[in-house]
Design an enzyme around this catalytic site. Structure first.
Site, mmCIF file in Angstrom:
data_model
loop_
_atom_site.group_PDB
_atom_site.id
_atom_site.type_symbol
_atom_site.label_atom_id
_atom_site.label_comp_id
_atom_site.label_asym_id
_atom_site.label_seq_id
_atom_site.Cartn_x
_atom_site.Cartn_y
_atom_site.Cartn_z
ATOM 1 N N GLY A 184 42.022 63.864 -7.882
ATOM 2 C CA GLY A 184 40.963 63.225 -9.230
ATOM 3 C C GLY A 184 39.754 63.451 -8.808
ATOM 4 C CE LYS A 202 37.273 53.915 -8.996
ATOM 5 N NZ LYS A 202 37.823 54.220 -10.318
ATOM 6 C CG ASP A 240 36.715 53.981 -22.978
ATOM 7 O OD1 ASP A 240 36.657 54.787 -24.578
ATOM 8 O OD2 ASP A 240 36.156 54.555 -22.246
ATOM 9 C CB ALA A 251 30.831 59.720 -14.230
ATOM 10 C CD GLN A 252 34.571 53.735 -11.233
ATOM 11 O OE1 GLN A 252 35.286 53.301 -10.802
ATOM 12 N NE2 GLN A 252 33.319 52.669 -10.590
ATOM 13 N N GLY A 253 33.496 58.712 -8.502
ATOM 14 C CA GLY A 253 34.203 59.603 -7.508
ATOM 15 C C GLY A 253 34.974 60.076 -7.229
HETATM 16 O O1 J67 Z 1 47.783 55.313 -9.609
HETATM 17 N N1 J67 Z 1 47.116 56.023 -9.377
HETATM 18 C C1 J67 Z 1 46.768 57.117 -9.751
HETATM 19 C C2 J67 Z 1 47.191 58.389 -10.514
HETATM 20 O O2 J67 Z 1 49.336 57.846 -10.133
HETATM 21 N N2 J67 Z 1 46.889 59.296 -10.880
HETATM 22 C C3 J67 Z 1 48.182 60.114 -11.141
HETATM 23 C C4 J67 Z 1 48.769 61.335 -10.403
HETATM 24 C C5 J67 Z 1 48.633 60.845 -9.365
HETATM 25 C C6 J67 Z 1 49.315 62.231 -8.680
HETATM 26 F F1 J67 Z 1 49.564 62.085 -7.343
HETATM 27 C C7 J67 Z 1 48.959 63.078 -9.196
HETATM 28 C C8 J67 Z 1 48.006 63.823 -10.127
HETATM 29 C C9 J67 Z 1 47.694 64.974 -10.817
HETATM 30 O O3 J67 Z 1 46.328 64.156 -11.333
HETATM 31 C C10 J67 Z 1 46.980 63.908 -13.003
HETATM 32 O O4 J67 Z 1 46.934 62.410 -11.877
HETATM 33 C C11 J67 Z 1 47.666 62.651 -11.276
HETATM 34 C C12 J67 Z 1 46.085 58.770 -11.182
HETATM 35 C C13 J67 Z 1 44.938 59.836 -11.156
HETATM 36 C C14 J67 Z 1 43.684 59.339 -10.877
HETATM 37 C C15 J67 Z 1 43.504 58.684 -10.350
HETATM 38 C C16 J67 Z 1 44.375 57.843 -10.540
HETATM 39 C C17 J67 Z 1 43.644 56.278 -8.985
HETATM 40 C C18 J67 Z 1 42.064 56.544 -9.000
HETATM 41 C C19 J67 Z 1 41.785 55.103 -8.676
HETATM 42 C C20 J67 Z 1 41.172 53.662 -9.558
HETATM 43 C C21 J67 Z 1 41.334 52.900 -8.709
HETATM 44 C C22 J67 Z 1 41.266 51.941 -7.133
HETATM 45 C C23 J67 Z 1 42.004 53.749 -6.516
HETATM 46 C C24 J67 Z 1 42.921 54.398 -7.326
HETATM 47 C C25 J67 Z 1 45.519 58.360 -10.123
#
Ligand code: J67
Length: 373
Positions: free
Chosen positions: A30, A52, A148, A33-35
């Site tokens: 992913g 992240k 949100d 906006a934050q990174g």
């Molecule tokens: O738990 N963090 C997740 C997370 O499980 N997903 C869903 C996800 C996991 C995958 F292995 C593959 C995809 C494909 O796209 C759709 O979602 C997934 C996440 C998706 C995006 C961001 C994050 C985590 C963000 C984060 C926030 C704060 C601190 C550290 C990480 C996650």
């Protein structure tokens, strides 16, 4: 500690992730906006993680405050349906060179927006709603009203377990103006947030109602293009709000609402007909039926927050109370979040120093300071 850069996406030469060597097999999941966010394996625990990288968290005070708030909140929470911070890391060792922050959390399989479009039975629908309600109730107990909640910020596993990924809008969020190319989704924002009125904890119920509707129909319930269009879609679908609600609105909101035609209240069995639900084979779990799903939707989607169901009452509703588990519903509240922390008026350099201190503290606690893996 191995700190060699690990390209997140070797094919595009995209953002580089410089993380300790124990995190392997990075791949991008992913960008926001934050990174950027990568999935990885933690070879020490054998668990999948999401990492992240906060991109330029000191580019302005807004980014710095948001980073600080997120880290503080992620450290505070301890609930099975809320994502928590496993580690934080910076490859830089001095405040002068400090520029990158990596946050590590447990990883699920995907996010809820990906699940939408798959037709789900009542067991799955109601279990998802139950978990969202428990997670939100816990955040409220820490003094955090999300405001949100949306499908992209809810991550899920194939077994339908979920976690809320972020903590929503800061209390002091001023405008919705964002200086990046990322579009802000307002589709799940409650009427009182759209109209900038006073709000309470059941703003988050509205979002859960919108998400439940979307899980049922596969379509965004109110896909507004801006504030005005968002409001128009809400009232054309749910009917003009009561005179009491309008009287409690701000003068400008009142003036605008009074220029619009009067729309009738809908029948919820027409908005969500039986054909929208999966046909139930056999008798199914008691309470998990089309009638109760509609009743829940109608109570969650009350335009007037005074008429909207509370989180407590939603958890007692027959559509979700079948999942009741004391430790999930009534988990002890964390230490209340001190909003003054991210409302401080500091310079960018002061925010940078605070963040550096915070990251070093977490890094020492969770990853150790030394050169070991
Ligand atoms: O738990 N963090 C997740 C997370 O499980 N997903 C869903 C996800 C996991 C995958 F292995 C593959 C995809 C494909 O796209 C759709 O979602 C997934 C996440 C998706 C995006 C961001 C994050 C985590 C963000 C984060 C926030 C704060 C601190 C550290 C990480 C996650």
């Amino acid at each position: 500690m191995d700190r060699l850069p690990q390209p997140a996406d070797p094919s595009s030469g995209d953002t580089e992730f410089t993380v300790p060597g124990r995190f392997q097999n990075l791949f991008p999941i992913g960008i926001g906006a934050q990174g950027a966010v990568c999935a990885a394996m933690d070879t020490v625990t054998g668990r999948p993680v999401a990492i992240k990288k906060l991109s330029r968290p000191f580019q302005d005070v807004t980014h710095a405050k948001r980073a600080y708030r997120e880290i503080k909140l992620m450290r505070l929470v301890d609930h099975p349906f809320i994502i928590k911070l496993l580690h934080a890391y910076t490859p830089q060792t001095t405040l002068r060179t400090f520029c990158d922050i990596y946050l590590f959390t447990e990883r699920m399989d995907t996010n809820l927006s990906v699940v939408i479009g798959n037709r789900l039975d009542h067991e799955r629908l109601s279990f998802l709603v139950y978990q969202m309600l428990c997670g939100i109730k816990y955040l409220h107990s820490a003094g955090i009203i999300h405001r949100d909640l949306k499908p992209t910020n809810i991550v899920v596993r194939a077994d339908c377990s979920l976690k809320i990924l972020d903590f929503g809008l800061a209390r002091s969020v001023g405008t919705n103006f964002m200086m990046t190319q990322y579009v802000v989704t307002r589709h799940y924002r409650a009427p009182e947030v759209i109209l900038s009125l006073d709000y309470g904890t059941n703003v988050d119920i509205w979002a859960i109602g919108c998400i439940l509707a979307e899980l049922i129909t596969g379509q965004v319930l109110f896909p507004g293009t801006d504030h005005v269009d968002q409001w128009n879609r809400i009232i054309t679908t749910l009917g003009t709000p009561t005179a009491e609600f309008i009287a409690r609105s701000s003068q400008s909101a009142r003036r605008y609402i009074e220029t619009l035609p009067v729309y009738p209240k809908p029948q919820f069995d027409q908005l969500f007909p039986d054909s929208a639900f999966l046909a139930v084979e056999g008798s199914g779990t008691a309470g998990l039926n089309n009638h109760n799903a509609r009743d829940m939707l109608q109570r969650m989607l009350a335009i007037d927050p005074l008429e909207r169901i509370s989180v407590q009452d939603a958890l007692a509703h027959p559509y979700v109370n079948v999942w009741f588990h004391e430790d999930e519903v009534n988990r002890p509240a964390p230490v209340p979040y001190d909003h003054a922390l991210d409302e401080q008026e500091l310079t960018i350099d002061q925010w940078k120093a605070l963040l550096f201190q915070e990251i070093q503290e977490i890094q020492n606690l969770t990853l150790g300071t030394g050169t070991e893996n």
